[in-house]
Design a protein around this motif. Sequence first.
Motif, PDB file in Angstrom:
ATOM      1  N   ASP A   1       0.815  -1.211   0.000  1.00  0.00           N
ATOM      2  CA  ASP A   1       0.000   0.000   0.000  1.00  0.00           C
ATOM      3  C   ASP A   1       0.852   1.266   0.000  1.00  0.00           C
ATOM      4  OD1 ASP A   1      -2.309  -1.517  -0.020  1.00  0.00           O
ATOM      5  OD2 ASP A   1      -2.500  -1.506   2.161  1.00  0.00           O
ATOM      6  N   THR A   2       1.904   1.268   0.780  1.00  0.00           N
ATOM      7  CA  THR A   2       2.805   2.419   0.827  1.00  0.00           C
ATOM      8  C   THR A   2       3.477   2.621  -0.527  1.00  0.00           C
ATOM      9  OG1 THR A   2       3.204   2.005   3.178  1.00  0.00           O
ATOM     10  CG2 THR A   2       4.794   3.416   2.025  1.00  0.00           C
ATOM     11  N   PHE A   3       3.895   1.530  -1.147  1.00  0.00           N
ATOM     12  CA  PHE A   3       4.536   1.604  -2.455  1.00  0.00           C
ATOM     13  C   PHE A   3       3.557   2.159  -3.485  1.00  0.00           C
ATOM     14  CE2 PHE A   3       5.698  -0.211  -6.570  1.00  0.00           C
ATOM     15  CZ  PHE A   3       6.996   0.264  -6.672  1.00  0.00           C
ATOM     16  N   ARG A   4       2.336   1.665  -3.471  1.00  0.00           N
ATOM     17  CA  ARG A   4       1.316   2.137  -4.421  1.00  0.00           C
ATOM     18  C   ARG A   4       1.104   3.640  -4.275  1.00  0.00           C
ATOM     19  NH1 ARG A   4      -3.386   1.121  -7.373  1.00  0.00           N
ATOM     20  NH2 ARG A   4      -3.287  -1.137  -7.344  1.00  0.00           N
ATOM     21  N   ARG A   5       0.947   4.107  -3.043  1.00  0.00           N
ATOM     22  CA  ARG A   5       0.728   5.546  -2.822  1.00  0.00           C
ATOM     23  C   ARG A   5       1.915   6.376  -3.280  1.00  0.00           C
ATOM     24  NH1 ARG A   5      -1.712   3.572   1.877  1.00  0.00           N
ATOM     25  NH2 ARG A   5       0.133   3.977   3.128  1.00  0.00           N
ATOM     26  N   ALA A   6       3.120   5.863  -3.120  1.00  0.00           N
ATOM     27  CA  ALA A   6       4.312   6.604  -3.529  1.00  0.00           C
ATOM     28  C   ALA A   6       4.467   6.652  -5.048  1.00  0.00           C
ATOM     29  CB  ALA A   6       5.554   5.974  -2.897  1.00  0.00           C
ATOM     30  N   MET A   7       4.058   5.591  -5.740  1.00  0.00           N
ATOM     31  CA  MET A   7       4.280   5.499  -7.180  1.00  0.00           C
ATOM     32  C   MET A   7       3.135   6.048  -8.027  1.00  0.00           C
ATOM     33  SD  MET A   7       7.243   4.395  -7.853  1.00  0.00           S
ATOM     34  CE  MET A   7       8.127   4.859  -6.379  1.00  0.00           C
ATOM     35  N   GLU A   8       1.901   5.971  -7.552  1.00  0.00           N
ATOM     36  CA  GLU A   8       0.752   6.372  -8.365  1.00  0.00           C
ATOM     37  C   GLU A   8       0.861   7.765  -8.968  1.00  0.00           C
ATOM     38  OE1 GLU A   8      -2.766   5.395  -6.067  1.00  0.00           O
ATOM     39  OE2 GLU A   8      -3.116   3.678  -7.395  1.00  0.00           O
ATOM     40  N   PRO A   9       1.385   8.773  -8.268  1.00  0.00           N
ATOM     41  CA  PRO A   9       1.491  10.096  -8.897  1.00  0.00           C
ATOM     42  C   PRO A   9       2.428  10.123 -10.116  1.00  0.00           C
ATOM     43  CG  PRO A   9       1.757  10.276  -6.519  1.00  0.00           C
ATOM     44  CD  PRO A   9       1.769   8.820  -6.851  1.00  0.00           C
ATOM     45  N   HIS A  10       3.288   9.123 -10.234  1.00  0.00           N
ATOM     46  CA  HIS A  10       4.269   9.069 -11.320  1.00  0.00           C
ATOM     47  C   HIS A  10       3.842   8.136 -12.452  1.00  0.00           C
ATOM     48  CE1 HIS A  10       6.922  11.116  -8.536  1.00  0.00           C
ATOM     49  NE2 HIS A  10       6.656  10.186  -7.652  1.00  0.00           N
ATOM     50  N   LEU A  11       2.617   7.592 -12.350  1.00  0.00           N
ATOM     51  CA  LEU A  11       2.152   6.601 -13.316  1.00  0.00           C
ATOM     52  C   LEU A  11       0.856   7.038 -13.977  1.00  0.00           C
ATOM     53  CD1 LEU A  11       2.655   3.410 -11.129  1.00  0.00           C
ATOM     54  CD2 LEU A  11       4.185   4.269 -12.895  1.00  0.00           C
ATOM     55  N   GLU A  12       0.638   6.526 -15.183  1.00  0.00           N
ATOM     56  CA  GLU A  12      -0.621   6.733 -15.895  1.00  0.00           C
ATOM     57  C   GLU A  12      -1.225   5.362 -16.189  1.00  0.00           C
ATOM     58  OE1 GLU A  12       0.208   8.737 -19.542  1.00  0.00           O
ATOM     59  OE2 GLU A  12       0.730  10.608 -18.556  1.00  0.00           O
ATOM     60  N   PRO A  13      -2.511   5.172 -15.902  1.00  0.00           N
ATOM     61  CA  PRO A  13      -3.143   3.900 -16.271  1.00  0.00           C
ATOM     62  C   PRO A  13      -3.257   3.808 -17.791  1.00  0.00           C
ATOM     63  CG  PRO A  13      -4.672   5.322 -15.064  1.00  0.00           C
ATOM     64  CD  PRO A  13      -3.394   6.054 -15.175  1.00  0.00           C
ATOM     65  N   THR A  14      -3.053   2.628 -18.342  1.00  0.00           N
ATOM     66  CA  THR A  14      -3.158   2.438 -19.789  1.00  0.00           C
ATOM     67  C   THR A  14      -4.586   2.129 -20.210  1.00  0.00           C
ATOM     68  OG1 THR A  14      -2.742   0.063 -19.708  1.00  0.00           O
ATOM     69  CG2 THR A  14      -0.813   1.503 -19.904  1.00  0.00           C
ATOM     70  N   GLY A  15      -5.442   1.787 -19.249  1.00  0.00           N
ATOM     71  CA  GLY A  15      -6.799   1.380 -19.573  1.00  0.00           C
ATOM     72  C   GLY A  15      -6.889  -0.100 -19.919  1.00  0.00           C
ATOM     73  N   GLU A  16      -5.767  -0.792 -19.839  1.00  0.00           N
ATOM     74  CA  GLU A  16      -5.718  -2.221 -20.136  1.00  0.00           C
ATOM     75  C   GLU A  16      -5.505  -3.006 -18.848  1.00  0.00           C
ATOM     76  OE1 GLU A  16      -2.972  -3.235 -23.271  1.00  0.00           O
ATOM     77  OE2 GLU A  16      -3.173  -1.222 -24.102  1.00  0.00           O
ATOM     78  N   ARG A  17      -5.878  -4.268 -18.913  1.00  0.00           N
ATOM     79  CA  ARG A  17      -5.675  -5.184 -17.786  1.00  0.00           C
ATOM     80  C   ARG A  17      -5.057  -6.459 -18.315  1.00  0.00           C
ATOM     81  NH1 ARG A  17      -7.955  -3.875 -13.025  1.00  0.00           N
ATOM     82  NH2 ARG A  17      -9.352  -2.118 -13.010  1.00  0.00           N
ATOM     83  N   VAL A  18      -4.351  -7.150 -17.439  1.00  0.00           N
ATOM     84  CA  VAL A  18      -3.724  -8.408 -17.816  1.00  0.00           C
ATOM     85  C   VAL A  18      -4.059  -9.449 -16.756  1.00  0.00           C
ATOM     86  CG1 VAL A  18      -1.526  -7.817 -16.701  1.00  0.00           C
ATOM     87  CG2 VAL A  18      -1.569  -9.521 -18.507  1.00  0.00           C
TER      88      VAL A  18
END
Length: 71
Positions: A40-57
């Motif tokens: 959870d901490t990692f997700r919160r730290a990285m999300e501002p630097h990422l863009e969702p592609t709209g795809e899932r795997v």
Amino acid sequence: MGVRLYASTPDPDRLLGDGFTLRDLRLVHEAILGQELQRDTFRRAMEPHLEPTGERVAAGRGRPAELFRRA
């Protein structure tokens, strides 16, 4: 690149492709840093630097994982 840069930047050495899951990104960071990171901490730290592609795997059990790219 320095290990310290991995604390705040998603994949600065571009070890992952253009689209990746947060789990893939966290595993790369853990390998570079040599320690486990809190999901959870990692997700919160990285999300501002990422863009969702709209795809899932679909990889393994559970719901398909969202793919991201560097912002």
